[in-house]
Design a protein around this motif. Sequence first.
Motif, short mmCIF file in Angstrom:
data_model
loop_
_atom_site.label_atom_id
_atom_site.label_comp_id
_atom_site.label_asym_id
_atom_site.label_seq_id
_atom_site.Cartn_x
_atom_site.Cartn_y
_atom_site.Cartn_z
N ILE A 160 0.86 -1.18 0.00
CA ILE A 160 0.00 0.00 0.00
C ILE A 160 0.90 1.23 0.00
O ILE A 160 1.92 1.26 0.69
N SER A 161 0.53 2.23 -0.79
CA SER A 161 1.38 3.41 -0.89
C SER A 161 0.56 4.66 -1.15
O SER A 161 -0.56 4.61 -1.67
N TYR A 162 1.13 5.80 -0.76
CA TYR A 162 0.58 7.12 -1.07
C TYR A 162 1.74 8.10 -0.98
O TYR A 162 2.63 7.96 -0.14
N GLY A 163 1.76 9.08 -1.87
CA GLY A 163 2.88 10.02 -1.87
C GLY A 163 4.20 9.28 -1.94
O GLY A 163 4.41 8.42 -2.81
N ASN A 164 5.09 9.57 -0.98
CA ASN A 164 6.39 8.90 -0.91
C ASN A 164 6.41 7.79 0.14
O ASN A 164 7.47 7.24 0.44
#
Length: 204
Positions: A160-164
Amino acid sequence: MKDKFTVLKSTAVPISAENIDTDQIIPARFLKATTREGFGDNLFRDWRYDLIPGPSPKEKGVETPNKEFVLNNPIYGGKILVAGKNFGCGSSREHAAWAIYDYGFRVVVSSFFADIFKNNALNNAVLPVVVSDVFLKNLLETIQKNPSTEITVDLMNQEISYGNESQKFEINAYKRECLINGYDDIDYLLSLNKEIREFDVAHS
């Protein structure tokens, strides 16, 4: 067969409250139906609506949307629900997973899920993503500051990721395969039909 799940990119709805139980997710008075459709209308019903009492005890009151609750705030939306720790505790009702799916959520992110809810979610094409307390706190704060934040949930790579920011998450290998292929338990068995026949022939 449910929708196939590989990678989901979406904005999210934040509910930072901890220990959200299944009665809060779908109140018991809405459990009379036996099919899965329509439960989304009553997701978090007692939080989404305020009841204005009638003029007498015998007269039914009027429900009005609670403008303070996040599901009634138009700046938030998407297919991902980000919730506080210990989500889905309480009774084992599968209707809670039905309501979340029927409302349109495909992922719930938290730092801890009740085991029964987690299994019910996986059985109903809702992916519960377990992250660290720190990751969850930062994600909630980010969404609240910027509701247009896009989150990527990559089931293939379990990330899971968002932005950096990014974090790996764990999932049962069997349930992962079912979600990727859009299988329920019966679909999975049918997908093995050829192998089962070959085994039967080889051992008959």
